[in-house]
Design a protein around this motif. Sequence first.
Motif, PDB file in Angstrom:
ATOM      1  N   ALA A 262      -3.885 -13.429  16.775  1.00 17.23           N
ATOM      2  CA  ALA A 262      -5.040 -14.321  16.699  1.00 17.23           C
ATOM      3  C   ALA A 262      -4.759 -15.577  17.513  1.00 17.23           C
ATOM      4  N   TRP A 263      -5.810 -16.119  18.101  1.00 15.49           N
ATOM      5  CA  TRP A 263      -5.632 -17.272  18.972  1.00 15.49           C
ATOM      6  C   TRP A 263      -5.205 -18.485  18.172  1.00 15.49           C
ATOM      7  N   GLY A 264      -4.322 -19.266  18.770  1.00 12.68           N
ATOM      8  CA  GLY A 264      -3.849 -20.487  18.129  1.00 12.68           C
ATOM      9  C   GLY A 264      -2.343 -20.577  18.151  1.00 12.68           C
ATOM     10  N   LYS A 265      -1.847 -21.790  18.275  1.00  8.24           N
ATOM     11  CA  LYS A 265      -0.406 -22.003  18.349  1.00  8.24           C
ATOM     12  C   LYS A 265       0.298 -21.559  17.079  1.00  8.24           C
ATOM     13  N   LYS A 266      -0.347 -21.766  15.929  1.00  2.43           N
ATOM     14  CA  LYS A 266       0.300 -21.436  14.662  1.00  2.43           C
ATOM     15  C   LYS A 266       0.477 -19.934  14.485  1.00  2.43           C
ATOM     16  N   ASN A 267      -0.297 -19.125  15.224  1.00  2.00           N
ATOM     17  CA  ASN A 267      -0.217 -17.669  15.097  1.00  2.00           C
ATOM     18  C   ASN A 267       0.719 -17.040  16.117  1.00  2.00           C
ATOM     19  N   CYS A 268       1.282 -17.835  17.027  1.00  9.44           N
ATOM     20  CA  CYS A 268       2.155 -17.285  18.068  1.00  9.44           C
ATOM     21  C   CYS A 268       3.588 -17.251  17.563  1.00  9.44           C
ATOM     22  N   PRO A 269       4.263 -16.127  17.628  1.00  8.37           N
ATOM     23  CA  PRO A 269       5.661 -16.053  17.156  1.00  8.37           C
ATOM     24  C   PRO A 269       6.617 -16.872  18.009  1.00  8.37           C
ATOM     25  N   ALA A 270       6.199 -17.261  19.231  1.00  6.12           N
ATOM     26  CA  ALA A 270       7.083 -18.028  20.109  1.00  6.12           C
ATOM     27  C   ALA A 270       6.826 -19.524  20.025  1.00  6.12           C
TER      28      ALA A 270
END
Length: 459
Positions: A262-270
């Motif tokens: 899902a879009w968004g920084k909080k959803n990115c594993p990196a």
Amino acid sequence: MAQLSDAACFAKPPDNLVLTTGNPAHSWEKWKRRFQIYLQATGASSKPGEQKVGLLLNHIGDQGIDIYYNFTFLGDRPDTTAIVADEASRPRLPAEDRKDYDLVIRKFDEQFTRRDPQLMLREKFWLHLHREPGQSFDSWVNTVRERAGECKFPANFMEQAIRDKITFECREDSAKLKLYDMGGNLTVEKAIQVLSLREATSHELKESKTSTIDAVYVPRHQAGRRQGFRPSTPRHDERPPPKKDMGGIGFSACKYCNTTHAWGKKNCPAANHKCEKCKIKGHFSAVCRKTRVGQIDVEPEGTPKFIGVVGQRKSNNMTTHMQDDDSGWHINLLAGDEELSWCIDTGAQVSVMPEKHFKAKYGEVMHTDRKLVGAGDMQLNTIGCVEMNLAHRDNAIRERVYIVRGASKLLLGVPGIKSLGLIHELPGTLVFGVLKPEQPSTLALKRESKKHFLSCSQG
């Protein structure tokens, strides 16, 4: 009276007399001419003097009214200009009347001609009159004409004075030399024509040189192709929402972790991961676009690793490398707490995972400069690699798995097959080294491997 009222409605009265700028005598003469035109237009020229004086005071303004009330109107007095035998017989002059229109006009004339400032105005005309910054050429010519009229030059010298002033004030040497070359044939009309044309041409040329381009469209497929250009990686909060793929299902892969989420920084594993390559937080090293100073990615020596058969969907002008009837052999391996079905491919020198199957829990995606090729030496789109813990029954191994974009299924290569003890080397049949171009084709090698594997498994 009705006709006079109607004419007065349409006639434009003169503006108030202004004495703070220019030559006061010249300003009075101009205002007096306009007032006389107004009297003619309204039909008031034939009216009594008292009415005309009232109109004059009504339109002349505060400065003129102050001057009018400072006039001295003499009473009955003897005429000192008359020549007589004795003083008793000297004639007397009648008293001056404030309501006498002609007398009021004469007193205004005497007021403004008492001290003639022609020398002062001519000095200002020749030495102190200059073109203002940003003033148009037409406005400048009108100013020169007006100031020359205030100086009261002789009629035969007026045009020459205007011509000379315009020529002397020209700031372009080339245009001034052109006027000088005309000599005595130069008139004020020719000077205005030459300088006006030069002014317009210079203005257009300046606009063309200083014009800016608001926007330049660069096709997406050409962006970043300049030599030495390496686009910087934008932050998570600056990137736009990911676009949906062509099928309309899910989102495109994130450029910071190379996974779909899902879009968004909080959803990115990196988001909180520190890159091993550039030491910047926010992306995996496998997708890092920056190169350290002095660091050059060099392809390791040797032949690129060969993937015997990788089933790929038709995409980006790449054809399918596996026949539909070739389903292959499959085995279930545990990757953590998840069971995955792998295709045993004895023609592959490395293990492969499709990009769509990768999950962040499998491990950190690492950058790799190793090239993978398929049938026909077609280079595959390698995203990176990950060290995975795989287990089969009592055997557990740590296998390096390469993530390939466009692959259709999980492939377990020769190193993983041997480590798990799934098959044994058959001399003369299977080759576990780097394949050479002169060796048999991949498809034939795989079919031969199938026969020996079945014989081993059955007997």
